[in-house]
Design an enzyme around this catalytic site. Structure first.
Site, mmCIF file in Angstrom:
data_model
loop_
_atom_site.group_PDB
_atom_site.id
_atom_site.type_symbol
_atom_site.label_atom_id
_atom_site.label_comp_id
_atom_site.label_asym_id
_atom_site.label_seq_id
_atom_site.Cartn_x
_atom_site.Cartn_y
_atom_site.Cartn_z
ATOM 1 N N ILE A 158 -2.504 21.627 -26.343
ATOM 2 C CA ILE A 158 -2.699 22.151 -24.999
ATOM 3 C C ILE A 158 -3.359 23.518 -25.119
ATOM 4 O O ILE A 158 -3.017 24.307 -26.008
ATOM 5 C CB ILE A 158 -1.379 22.237 -24.212
ATOM 6 C CG1 ILE A 158 -1.671 22.500 -22.735
ATOM 7 C CG2 ILE A 158 -0.416 23.258 -24.803
ATOM 8 C CD1 ILE A 158 -0.508 22.199 -21.820
ATOM 9 N N THR A 161 -3.961 29.567 -22.825
ATOM 10 C CA THR A 161 -4.143 30.995 -23.067
ATOM 11 C C THR A 161 -5.565 31.341 -23.478
ATOM 12 O O THR A 161 -6.218 30.612 -24.225
ATOM 13 C CB THR A 161 -3.174 31.455 -24.166
ATOM 14 O OG1 THR A 161 -1.850 31.084 -23.794
ATOM 15 C CG2 THR A 161 -3.229 32.951 -24.364
ATOM 16 N N THR A 195 -1.821 26.447 -30.548
ATOM 17 C CA THR A 195 -1.081 25.786 -31.622
ATOM 18 C C THR A 195 -1.642 24.389 -31.876
ATOM 19 O O THR A 195 -1.860 23.621 -30.949
ATOM 20 C CB THR A 195 0.408 25.685 -31.251
ATOM 21 O OG1 THR A 195 0.900 26.988 -30.962
ATOM 22 C CG2 THR A 195 1.215 25.075 -32.389
ATOM 23 N N GLU A 278 8.250 22.506 -21.837
ATOM 24 C CA GLU A 278 7.891 23.336 -22.991
ATOM 25 C C GLU A 278 8.941 24.419 -23.233
ATOM 26 O O GLU A 278 9.406 24.619 -24.361
ATOM 27 C CB GLU A 278 6.520 23.977 -22.760
ATOM 28 C CG GLU A 278 6.092 24.914 -23.878
ATOM 29 C CD GLU A 278 4.694 25.471 -23.689
ATOM 30 O OE1 GLU A 278 4.292 26.344 -24.479
ATOM 31 O OE2 GLU A 278 3.989 25.038 -22.749
#
Length: 438
Positions: A158, A161, A195, A278
């Site tokens: 995902i 940011t 990530t 999350e």
């Protein structure tokens, strides 16, 4: 090591044989099977792989072959899809029976090495990238992507940011503009601290399809690996070395309009509801990391001598351990409570009534980790300040603390968000009762 530890603070109360209303015999059977699997295929190598900054690729494949990344999905699982793909159980638990208590057990066991990185190297796509496709993706989009994503043939992440916008989601600047023929979005911008990005074939990405603010945001499934216009490089971060943290640059990346998840302008709602799962999974894993840090400190204090007696015989040491332990056990009880509540609520009710609470729990879990990890490092003394030897583990856990306090919504933002959400729910309830003057 798969046996239940008897060290103080090392295990959740139900594993120490204390009565619990939350866990059924089926949950307990899964916990044992889960611990054995994770120890054999990940945790016994976790520190070595963290030192090397990479978990071998075959580990992801092994987990997928045994359906052991599916527990990262929100509960209940997408049973229809899983059965279509020939997936009927996870270590003996029928996919129909999966609930959030199983999710909590899995996330707790996944973090039992004390290190966040090894687990994060595997689960980001299933925990955060795939769920929006399942919940909001069109039937056509799901047909194209879910078979390979749910079986691990392709990897996802995902990407929200950006270098200049993290928790301030409403002000993201990555743009997605339609081509004159209306067939593609042309995506330009950059995403940072993503990530698993470096290994991912696709990313569920927040983009700006409209004007400023939250109303202009949408979510798009963007191809990554070897895709024209996409450049990725791995970032060296303080903790979670094995997590594959990535910087993604997008230069005129053409993405089919059919890759839109939900509708244009729905991005903020999709992102925020996805955050609830999350944050909860982060809170569970972070609480286990705190357990590892504190119980490791207890073991050290029982054998380390100073001033003619063990550290555990020093009242000041016991006082420090007690303060951290109280925070830890309180946090664990709270997380268990939220997991149980979600087992008895539908998704919409859970998002509404527990969204603020979950944000608060995620923020608090990171504070607890900070307290426990700092306690451990201080009690280890110079050994806790050294990246090798007796204090290597607690030193590594302490470096993971910012990775708990910042991703998934930074601590201060979540503290504010939690109260705003609670007040919003309160005002809604007051209006229903016809007595609000606020």
């Amino acid at each position: 090591m798969t046996e239940v530890s008897t060290t103080p603070f090392a295990e959740p109360p139900y594993l120490r044989g204390l009565p619990s209303p939350y866990y059924t015999p089926a949950h307990c059977r899964f916990q044992k099977a889960c611990r054995e699997f994770l120890w054999e295929h990940l945790l016994r190598h976790a520190m070595d792989w963290e030192r090397q900054s990479t978990v071998p690729e075959h580990v992801f494949e092994t987990f997928c072959q045994h359906n052991m990344l599916l527990p990262n999905l929100p509960a209940p699982l997408p049973v229809g899809w899983l059965k279509r793909l020939g997936i009927h159980d996870i270590l003996g638990v029928k996919v129909d029976d999966w609930d959030y208590m199983y999710t909590g057990i899995y996330c707790d066991e996944l973090a039992r090495s004390g290190l966040a990185g090894p687990g994060a190297s595997l689960n980001a796509g299933f925990a955060f990238g795939i769920p929006p496709i399942i919940k909001y993706g069109s039937e056509e989009l799901q047909e194209r992507f879910l078979p390979e994503l749910l079986t691990g043939k392709k990897r996802a992440c995902i990407a929200i940011t950006e270098p200049e916008a993290g928790s301030d989601v409403a002000n993201l600047t990555t743009t997605a503009k339609k081509t004159p023929d209306g067939k593609h979005y042309i995506v330009n911008g950059s995403k940072k601290w993503i990530t698993n990005g470096i290994w991912s074939d696709y990313t569920t990405m927040a983009v700006r399809t409209g004007g400023p603010g939250a109303a202009g945001l949408s979510v798009l499934l963007v191809p990554l690996k070897d895709y024209p216009g996409v450049t990725m490089r791995r970032l060296n971060v303080a903790g979670q070395k094995t997590g594959g943290t990535t910087y993604i640059e997008l230069d005129d990346v053409a993405v089919p309009v059919s890759n839109l998840i939900g509708r244009e302008g729905e991005g903020m709602r999709i992102i925020m509801t996805n955050f609830n799962h999350e944050r909860l999974t982060i809170a569970v894993g972070v609480t286990r990391q705190a357990r590892v840090a504190l119980s490791t400190a207890v073991q050290y204090c029982l054998k380390r001598e100073a001033f003619g007696k063990t550290l555990m015989d020093q009242p000041v040491v016991r006082h420090r351990l007690a303060k951290a332990g109280a925070e830890l056990e309180t946090m664990h009880a709270w997380v268990e409570q939220i997991l149980y509540q979600l087992c008895h609520m539908n998704k919409e009710e859970g998002d509404l009534r527990l969204g603020g609470i979950t944000a608060l729990a995620k923020a608090k879990s990171a504070m607890v980790l900070n307290e426990c990890a700092q306690c451990a490092v201080l009690l280890f003394g110079g050994n806790g300040f050294t990246a090798t030897g007796q204090g290597e583990l607690v030193e590594a856990i302490y470096r993971d603390v910012p990775g708990a306090r910042i991703p998934g919504g930074s601590e201060d933002v979540l503290l504010d968000l939690s109260v705003r959400q609670l007040v919003k729910v309160y005002r809604t309830e007051e209006k229903k009762l016809g007595r609000s003057k606020i």
